[in-house]
Design an enzyme around this catalytic site. Structure first.
Site, short mmCIF file in Angstrom:
data_model
loop_
_atom_site.label_atom_id
_atom_site.label_comp_id
_atom_site.label_asym_id
_atom_site.label_seq_id
_atom_site.Cartn_x
_atom_site.Cartn_y
_atom_site.Cartn_z
N LYS A 108 95.55 55.18 41.84
CA LYS A 108 95.20 56.58 41.55
C LYS A 108 96.32 57.49 42.05
O LYS A 108 96.31 57.93 43.20
CB LYS A 108 93.90 56.95 42.28
N ASP A 145 93.02 45.52 45.06
CA ASP A 145 92.23 45.86 43.87
C ASP A 145 92.58 47.27 43.40
O ASP A 145 92.85 47.51 42.24
CB ASP A 145 90.74 45.75 44.18
N ASP A 190 93.94 54.12 46.49
CA ASP A 190 93.39 55.47 46.33
C ASP A 190 94.25 56.41 47.17
O ASP A 190 95.38 56.72 46.80
CB ASP A 190 91.92 55.38 46.79
N PHE A 238 85.80 57.58 40.64
CA PHE A 238 85.29 56.36 41.25
C PHE A 238 85.01 55.29 40.20
O PHE A 238 84.34 55.56 39.20
CB PHE A 238 84.03 56.67 42.04
P1 5GP Z 1 92.40 54.09 50.23
O1 5GP Z 1 92.59 53.65 51.65
O2 5GP Z 1 93.63 53.86 49.36
O3 5GP Z 1 91.89 55.49 50.11
O4 5GP Z 1 91.24 53.22 49.62
C1 5GP Z 1 91.46 51.91 49.38
C2 5GP Z 1 90.19 51.11 49.36
O5 5GP Z 1 89.04 51.91 49.08
C3 5GP Z 1 90.30 50.14 48.23
O6 5GP Z 1 90.85 48.92 48.64
C4 5GP Z 1 88.88 50.01 47.77
O7 5GP Z 1 88.23 49.02 48.54
C5 5GP Z 1 88.28 51.34 48.07
N1 5GP Z 1 88.32 52.22 46.88
C6 5GP Z 1 89.20 53.21 46.58
N2 5GP Z 1 88.93 53.80 45.42
C7 5GP Z 1 87.84 53.15 44.93
C8 5GP Z 1 87.06 53.29 43.74
O8 5GP Z 1 87.31 54.12 42.84
N3 5GP Z 1 86.03 52.44 43.59
C9 5GP Z 1 85.71 51.49 44.53
N4 5GP Z 1 84.66 50.72 44.27
N5 5GP Z 1 86.41 51.33 45.67
C10 5GP Z 1 87.46 52.15 45.87
MG MG Z 2 90.44 46.96 48.58
#
Ligand code: 5GP
Ligand code: MG
Length: 193
Positions: free
Chosen positions: A147, A116, A119, A168
């Site tokens: 991002k 989805d 980040d 977010f």
């Molecule tokens: P990462 O490991 O890349 O930091 O984060 C990935 C996971 O964190 C994504 O698969 C998602 O589930 C959640 N996540 C990251 N950014 C967002 C955001 O802006 N909104 C939401 N609802 N979930 C996020």
């Molecule tokens: Mg996810």
């Protein structure tokens, strides 16, 4: 047969919403999301025409993106959901647990991980590490949202639906502490007072 009522666009495309007392503003409409999904699907259709890929959506957030994406694919493909959760609240939690639910033999297969949102990329790196242990022929990543300002990894994201600022977002599968996944549009946290 009962007729489904028409979609009430005013109801599903509110400009502002409140979840857990936080305000969010409309960021991507359902129509804009649709165009993004179609454009990702058309690239996958082209690149995997003869490859019969195995699509691996990472739950929970990617369930709507995956559902819409696979319906735009006109190639032979399998779908196997996995789960890996690292997030609570509005900030990336850092720790990532093991991969759950992979009951598909992906050895020698062309895998496309469906995310989805990417980040910091920690979740993605952990997912890829787990999947590579199963010796797929290739792995690519498709992410609805990315991002770049937060990304800290070297892994390439082959199919990016949309680059977004480091803020977010909720909706279209993405939640804020459990709420908002059912929204058809994507909303961004409104930091204004
Ligand atoms: P990462 O490991 O890349 O930091 O984060 C990935 C996971 O964190 C994504 O698969 C998602 O589930 C959640 N996540 C990251 N950014 C967002 C955001 O802006 N909104 C939401 N609802 N979930 C996020
Ligand atoms: Mg996810």
């Amino acid at each position: 047969m009962t007729q489904l009522p028409d979609i009430d666009m005013k109801r599903i495309q509110k400009k502002r919403i409140v979840l857990h007392q936080r305000r969010f503003k409309l960021f991507l409409t359902a129509g804009e999301i649709r165009k993004i999904v179609v454009s990702v699907a058309s690239k996958i259709n082209k690149d995997y025409r003869l490859k019969e890929p195995c699509l691996i959506p990472v739950l929970n957030g990617s369930f709507l993106f995956a559902a819409d994406l696979v319906r735009e694919l006109n190639i032979q493909a399998e779908v196997a959901f996995v789960k890996k959760s690292s997030y609570s609240g509005t900030r990336s939690a850092g720790k990532v647990r093991g991969l759950l639910g992979l009951n598909q033999d992906i050895r020698g297969r062309h895998v496309i991980v469906i995310e989805d949102i990417v980040d910091s990329g920690r979740t993605l790196v952990a997912v890829l590490k787990d999947l590579r242990r199963h010796h797929p022929a290739s792995i690519r990543v498709a992410a609805l949202l990315f991002k770049p300002g937060a990304y800290r990894q070297k892994e390439k994201i082959h199919y990016v639906g949309r680059r977004i600022p480091d803020d977010f977002v909720v909706g279209y599968g993405l939640d804020f502490d459990g709420l908002g996944r059912n929204l058809r549009s994507i909303y961004m946290l409104d930091l204004r007072k």
